[in-house]
Design a protein around this motif. Structure first.
Motif: not given
Length: 292
Positions: A229-233, A274-278
């Motif tokens: 996951x990458x934050x956008x906006x 960024x965030x890694x769900x795993x």
């Protein structure tokens, strides 16, 4: 199973420019920075064929589809994506119409607008449209982009009702099944302006295995490989991780009583973080740049 497609979920109030206004040049110029570097531009850039991608705007959740749909088309056209159209699905039987399904099969991107997420899932859930969409997302270079209701409905578990002011009273938050593009999370939108953090707290304390995702306005997440996951906006993404909860009174209290939670972990993401769900690990862009 490795997910081949991309998922973009947006908190709502996307600053795409109000092309329904009469003073188009002035209103457009106010949004040029967003058009150049914002979420809709990112959708185009991340799509299979960039500006040439076939984009279908899905207005099913909206009560004003004939207004909101064309506005999105004008916004995409303004950004150079001219192969975009609105796919109107207002009744469940339309989700199995051969022409509708052929357009979905040909699409590189579907952009699901805001409105009522329960309306969206009740019309699309379990239909041929739903099955084809999920297959394309899992097995091809296809993008599902959803804002507001379109974002909330993307996960397996979906919040569809709950007062912001009373969200931490037991039973105030209503949850049902979403469209199932991503598992292990629950998503809430318009998160900052509508003060919905309590809704997400209650959703997570009821099942701490699920990661809560709160999306602010004009803010979203780009999710690749089903877990990156990458934050956008322009705003903030709040993540609520309940795995380390030490205690709660949730099961001891009656419906309508306040919930207590001990040790609920939260993270705040901004653009490019960024965030890694795993692994459940977060990396902050600026600190990573300093270290490197």
């Amino acid at each position: 199973m490795k997910i081949q497609g991309k998922l973009i979920i947006i908190g709502g109030a996307v600053d795409r420019g109000s092309f329904t206004e009469t003073n188009v040049p002035t209103d457009t110029s106010k949004n040029l920075n967003f058009f150049e570097a914002g979420i809709l531009k990112r959708i185009i850039n991340e799509s299979k064929h960039k500006e040439l991608s076939r984009i279908e705007v899905i207005t099913t959740a909206s009560i004003i589809p004939k207004v909101i749909g064309p506005e999105y088309i004008k916004a995409f056209n303004h950004l150079g994506a001219n192969n975009a159209d609105v796919l109107y699905i207002q009744k469940r039987e339309q989700a199995s119409d051969p022409e509708v399904l052929e357009r979905l099969k040909a699409a590189d991107v579907i952009m699901v607008t805001g409105g009522d997420q329960l309306r969206l899932t009740s019309i699309l859930g379990g239909t041929l449209f739903d099955s084809i969409m999920l297959d394309k997302y899992r097995n091809s270079d296809f993008m599902y982009a959803g804002t507001s209701a379109g974002a909330a409905a993307a996960s397996n578990n979906m919040i569809y009702q709950g007062s912001s002011s009373e969200a931490l009273l037991k039973g105030e938050v209503k949850i049902t099944s979403g469209l199932g593009l991503i598992d292990g999370v629950i998503i809430d939108t318009h998160f900052v302006k509508r003060g919905r953090i309590g809704r997400l707290f209650q959703a997570v304390v009821g099942n701490p295995k699920v990661l809560g995702i709160g999306l602010g306005e004009d803010t979203g997440l780009l999710i690749t490989n089903g877990c990156q996951m990458e934050a956008i906006g322009s705003g903030l993404v709040i993540l609520v991780d309940g795995r380390e909860i030490k205690d709660t009174n949730l099961t001891q209290i009656e419906i309508g009583k306040p919930i207590s939670i001990n040790h609920l972990v939260t993270h705040v993401m901004s653009k490019y973080d960024k965030y890694d769900l795993e692994t459940r690990k977060m990396s902050i862009r600026d600190t990573q740049n300093v270290e490197n």
